[in-house]
Scaffold this motif. Structure first.
Motif, short mmCIF file in Angstrom:
data_model
loop_
_atom_site.label_atom_id
_atom_site.label_comp_id
_atom_site.label_asym_id
_atom_site.label_seq_id
_atom_site.Cartn_x
_atom_site.Cartn_y
_atom_site.Cartn_z
N LYS A 8 13.16 -31.82 26.47
CA LYS A 8 14.60 -30.93 26.58
C LYS A 8 15.38 -32.17 26.46
N ASP A 180 24.06 -21.11 21.24
CA ASP A 180 23.72 -20.82 22.32
C ASP A 180 23.80 -19.76 23.89
N CYS A 198 20.43 -20.43 28.22
CA CYS A 198 19.83 -20.57 29.98
C CYS A 198 19.75 -19.82 30.21
N GLU A 200 19.83 -19.02 33.63
CA GLU A 200 20.48 -19.38 34.96
C GLU A 200 21.49 -18.27 34.23
N TRP A 220 23.19 -26.88 32.88
CA TRP A 220 21.66 -26.99 32.05
C TRP A 220 22.43 -28.30 30.67
N ASP A 223 21.06 -31.40 32.12
CA ASP A 223 20.09 -32.07 32.17
C ASP A 223 18.56 -31.76 31.05
#
Length: 359
Positions: A8, A180, A198, A200, A220, A223
């Motif tokens: 990632k 996204d 994402c 979350e 996000w 990270d």
């Protein structure tokens, strides 16, 4: 072909806000943008409607009346060059159904061709170029999208009839897959996350979304490892400043490319003054106005600093501008007849105060 372990990486946001008029798409985009970056700009195709929030948010704006997809691409490139952190495209729907949008361009082609599929084949590269820019530009991109009622043909009692199935974005079918996060705004300014990468945000609903949503997005996006720069990006960082040049007039058989073409100039009369005389059109003191064709833009800054100069056709003297909003506006006016207002700052240095298209 060799498979590698997936990792990632940090990324830039691609988010679309859909909803009917009055649902708060522009306001929500500006609210989120202030938490995503320090420098925010808006490409406004809604008659400067975003500027009504200028007392609440700090941002620069570019009013776009010619909604050819290529002009959205230019605006994104200009925002990246100016060092903006976030760009809001308000509204991306106009690249589809606005003035010189894809639907209008396709209609023009259909008038010249008997096969409408051939017309749409010519539109595909234009739409693909815009989609590619949305995916690859190194800047957070928030877009607003108008919606329309979507129908599906369903069979009932042996007959097919249209049945309302919901609301669909006003853009090319499938555009929602490029983002996204796709969020639907309700008339009560409630955000419903309908599609997201994402975790979350999956399935979440936010009333009057703001910092809470932005914090989740920032966590996000940041990270991961630093993204590996491509060979092209590395070359761009080390290459000298480039000159942005106005496109040349397109042949008559290609009218769809003329949105960036310089107006055709009449041949000078034999008794006209020498061309080099045009270099001295600017006075040596005071504020002045002048009309001409915006030929190109140069970044003459050094050591990473931006110092933009705009040049009119046949005029070697540059007009210095330090306004980010004005630089964005100038990109959209390349190759067009413009009226400028400038002032002499120091001897021989002309600072641009205003630039507008000649109607």
């Amino acid at each position: 072909m060799v498979f590698q372990k997936a990792t990632k990486e940090k990324a830039k946001l691609r988010m679309a806000l859909t909803g009917p008029s009055g649902s708060g798409k522009t306001y929500t985009a500006l609210t989120l943008a202030q938490y995503l970056g320090k420098k925010v700009c808006v490409v406004d195709t809604e008659g400067n409607s975003a500027s009504k929030y200028a007392n609440l948010f700090d941002f620069c704006t570019l009013s776009l009346t010619d909604c050819h997809p290529n002009n959205f691409i230019k605006a994104i490139d200009a925002a990246v060059a100016e060092g903006f952190d976030v760009i809001i495209l308000d509204s991306l729907s106009h690249a589809w159904n606005g003035k010189n949008g894809l639907l209008e361009l396709a209609d023009r082609e259909k008038m010249k061709l008997t096969n409408q599929f051939q017309a749409w084949a010519k539109m595909a590269p234009i739409q693909n170029a815009l989609t590619n820019k949305l995916l690859t530009a190194p800047i957070h991109i928030l877009t607003t999208l108008r919606v329309k009622t979507a129908y599906d043909m369903q069979e009932e009692n042996g007959k097919k009839r249209p049945v309302k199935i919901g609301l669909a974005p006003v853009q090319k079918e499938g555009i929602e897959y490029e983002f996204d996060v796709l969020a639907e705004m309700t008339p009560e300014n409630t955000m419903i996350i309908s599609k997201t990468r994402c975790p979350e945000l999956n399935g979440q609903i936010f009333n009057k979304p703001g910092k809470e949503v932005a914090d989740i997005l920032n966590g996000w996006l940041n990270d991961g490892a630093e993204p590996v720069k491509t060979e092209a990006e590395q070359k761009t960082e080390t290459a000298p400043a480039q000159t942005v040049t106005a496109a040349q007039p397109a042949p008559k058989k290609e009218p769809l490319t003329q949105q960036t073409a310089a107006p055709k100039q009449a041949a000078p009369a034999k008794e006209a003054a020498p061309a080099q005389a045009a270099e001295n059109v600017f006075p040596e003191k005071g504020v002045f106005e002048h009309t001409g064709v915006l030929a190109h833009i140069e970044n003459k800054g050094t050591n990473g600093a931006n110092k933009w100069e705009l040049f009119l056709k046949d005029v070697k003297t540059g007009l210095v501008t330090f306004s980010q909003a004005m630089n964005l506006q100038a990109v959209a006016l390349l190759g067009k007849a413009v009226k400028i207002k400038a002032v002499v700052n120091n001897p021989g240095q002309y600072v641009l105060l205003q630039i507008s298209p000649v109607n």
